[in-house]
Design an enzyme around this catalytic site. Structure first.
Site, PDB file in Angstrom:
ATOM      1  N   LYS A  19       0.825  -1.217   0.000  1.00 33.14           N
ATOM      2  CA  LYS A  19       0.000   0.000   0.000  1.00 33.14           C
ATOM      3  C   LYS A  19       0.859   1.267   0.000  1.00 33.14           C
ATOM      4  CE  LYS A  19      -2.180  -0.965   3.887  1.00 33.14           C
ATOM      5  NZ  LYS A  19      -1.640  -2.276   4.276  1.00 33.14           N
ATOM      6  N   ARG A  94      -9.485   0.633   8.777  1.00 32.36           N
ATOM      7  CA  ARG A  94      -9.142  -0.757   9.069  1.00 32.36           C
ATOM      8  C   ARG A  94     -10.246  -1.459   9.845  1.00 32.36           C
ATOM      9  NH1 ARG A  94      -3.246   0.399   8.997  1.00 32.36           N
ATOM     10  NH2 ARG A  94      -2.029  -1.482   9.255  1.00 32.36           N
ATOM     11  N   ARG A 128      11.832  -6.104   5.329  1.00 32.51           N
ATOM     12  CA  ARG A 128      11.668  -4.670   5.068  1.00 32.51           C
ATOM     13  C   ARG A 128      12.596  -3.845   5.965  1.00 32.51           C
ATOM     14  NH1 ARG A 128       5.589  -2.465   4.941  1.00 32.51           N
ATOM     15  NH2 ARG A 128       5.508  -3.085   7.135  1.00 32.51           N
ATOM     16  N   ARG A 160      11.303  -1.870  11.428  1.00 30.67           N
ATOM     17  CA  ARG A 160      10.169  -1.513  12.287  1.00 30.67           C
ATOM     18  C   ARG A 160      10.008  -2.559  13.389  1.00 30.67           C
ATOM     19  NH1 ARG A 160       5.000  -0.125   8.587  1.00 30.67           N
ATOM     20  NH2 ARG A 160       4.000  -1.163  10.336  1.00 30.67           N
ATOM     21  N   ARG A 171      -0.796  -9.083  13.266  1.00 29.52           N
ATOM     22  CA  ARG A 171      -1.358  -8.047  12.385  1.00 29.52           C
ATOM     23  C   ARG A 171      -2.230  -8.671  11.293  1.00 29.52           C
ATOM     24  NH1 ARG A 171       4.079  -5.355  10.884  1.00 29.52           N
ATOM     25  NH2 ARG A 171       2.872  -3.922   9.588  1.00 29.52           N
TER      26      ARG A 171
HETATM   27  P1  AMP Z   1       0.944   0.349   9.161  1.00 27.86           P
HETATM   28  O1  AMP Z   1       2.139   1.201   8.951  1.00 27.86           O
HETATM   29  O2  AMP Z   1      -0.222   0.767   8.292  1.00 27.86           O
HETATM   30  O3  AMP Z   1       1.247  -1.120   9.043  1.00 27.86           O
HETATM   31  O4  AMP Z   1       0.462   0.606  10.667  1.00 27.86           O
HETATM   32  C1  AMP Z   1       1.310   0.283  11.762  1.00 27.86           C
HETATM   33  C2  AMP Z   1       0.506   0.155  13.038  1.00 27.86           C
HETATM   34  O5  AMP Z   1      -0.146   1.410  13.315  1.00 27.86           O
HETATM   35  C3  AMP Z   1      -0.644  -0.846  12.989  1.00 27.86           C
HETATM   36  O6  AMP Z   1      -0.215  -2.166  13.269  1.00 27.86           O
HETATM   37  C4  AMP Z   1      -1.554  -0.298  14.070  1.00 27.86           C
HETATM   38  O7  AMP Z   1      -1.073  -0.584  15.370  1.00 27.86           O
HETATM   39  C5  AMP Z   1      -1.452   1.197  13.852  1.00 27.86           C
HETATM   40  N1  AMP Z   1      -2.435   1.683  12.874  1.00 27.86           N
HETATM   41  C6  AMP Z   1      -2.197   2.233  11.640  1.00 27.86           C
HETATM   42  N2  AMP Z   1      -3.338   2.563  11.023  1.00 27.86           N
HETATM   43  C7  AMP Z   1      -4.340   2.217  11.869  1.00 27.86           C
HETATM   44  C8  AMP Z   1      -5.762   2.270  11.808  1.00 27.86           C
HETATM   45  N3  AMP Z   1      -6.401   2.751  10.716  1.00 27.86           N
HETATM   46  N4  AMP Z   1      -6.468   1.823  12.881  1.00 27.86           N
HETATM   47  C9  AMP Z   1      -5.847   1.339  13.972  1.00 27.86           C
HETATM   48  N5  AMP Z   1      -4.525   1.223  14.099  1.00 27.86           N
HETATM   49  C10 AMP Z   1      -3.766   1.665  13.057  1.00 27.86           C
END
Ligand code: AMP
Length: 212
Positions: A19, A94, A128, A160, A171
Site C-alpha cells: 500500500k 481498518r 523490510r 520496524r 497483524r
Molecule cells: P501500518 O504502517 O499501516 O502497518 O500501521 C502500523 C501500526 O499502526 C498498525 O499495526 C496499528 O497498530 C497502527 N495503525 C495504523 N493505522 C491504523 C488504523 N487505521 N487503525 C488502527 N490502528 C492503526
C-alpha cells in the site's frame, strides 16, 4: 472541512501488500495527498505527543490503535487544503467504525484492494528496512547499495519493531477479523477494484492505473 466534499481513493490490503509503495507512486501521478495512518502514528510516537504515548503500546503489540484516536487523527489529516484536492488513504479505514466515520465525512471514489497471499507477506515484511526519512528497502528484493545505509540520504536503516514474524501474525489476524468486513462494506457499494499485488512494483502500479 470545506462544504464541497473532498474525494479520495482508499488503498486497502494486508500489512505488507504494498500500500505504501503504491501510494507514493500514485501521489506522484495524481498529485493527491498521501495519508498513511501508520506513518502519522509512528511520527506521533517519535515526537512523544499525547497521541503517540497512547498509541505506542498497541502498535508494539501488533494490535490496532483504538478507533476514537485514529478517527480524530484522520479527520484532521483530511481537512488540510492539500487533501481537499483529493487524497489517497493508506492503512485507513481498518475497522467498520472507521469506515462509517469516513463515509460520513468524505466521498470515496474507489477502493483498491491489493491482493497478496499471506505466505508471501511474512517474507516481504520481515525483510523490510526503513530509513528515518521514509525510504523503504527490502534486504532481498530492493536492497540498498550499501547494506544498512539509505541510498538517498546516507541514513542508517532500521527495522520496524512490529515487522517481526510474531507481530506479522498478530497483524494478519487483525486484518482478517477487522479489515475484511471493511472490504465487503465497500464491495456492497460497488466501488472496490481488486488488483493482483504480486510482482514488480512498477507492474503493479500499471495494473492500478488501468483500473482507476
Ligand atoms: P501500518 O504502517 O499501516 O502497518 O500501521 C502500523 C501500526 O499502526 C498498525 O499495526 C496499528 O497498530 C497502527 N495503525 C495504523 N493505522 C491504523 C488504523 N487505521 N487503525 C488502527 N490502528 C492503526
Amino acid at each position: 472541512m470545506s462544504e464541497e466534499r473532498a474525494k479520495g481513493i482508499i488503498l486497502i490490503g494486508a500489512p505488507g501488500s504494498g500500500k505504501g509503495t503504491q501510494a507514493k507512486k500514485l501521489k506522484e501521478q495524481l498529485g493527491y495527498a498521501h495519508i498513511s495512518t501508520g506513518d502519522l502514528l509512528r511520527a506521533a510516537v517519535k515526537e512523544g505527543t499525547e497521541l503517540g504515548q497512547q498509541a505506542k503500546g498497541f502498535m508494539d503489540a501488533g494490535q490496532l490503535v483504538p478507533d476514537d484516536l485514529v478517527i480524530a487523527m484522520l479527520e484532521e489529516a483530511i481537512s488540510t487544503p492539500e487533501a481537499q484536492r483529493g487524497f489517497l488513504l493508506d492503512g485507513f479505514p481498518r475497522t467498520m467504525p472507521q469506515a462509517q466515520a469516513l463515509d460520513a465525512a468524505v466521498t470515496i471514489d474507489k477502493v483498491v484492494d491489493l491482493q497478496v497471499p499471506f505466505d508471501l507477506i511474512e517474507e516481504r515484511i520481515t525483510g523490510r528496512r526503513m530509513s528515518p526519512s521514509g525510504h523503504v528497502y527490502h534486504v532481498r528484493y530492493n536492497p540498498p547499495k550499501v547494506e544498512g545505509v539509505c541510498d538517498e540520504t546516507g541514513e542508517a536503516l532500521y527495522q520496524r519493531s512490529d515487522d517481526t514474524p510474531e507481530m506479522v501474525r498478530a497483524r494478519l489476524e487483525k486484518f482478517d477479523s477487522e479489515t475484511r468486513p471493511v472490504i465487503a462494506h465497500y464491495q456492497g457499494k460497488g466501488i472496490v477494484v481488486e488488483v493482483d499485488g504480486v510482482g514488480d512494483p512498477d507492474e503493479i502500479f500499471t495494473r492500478i492505473m488501468a483500473v482507476l
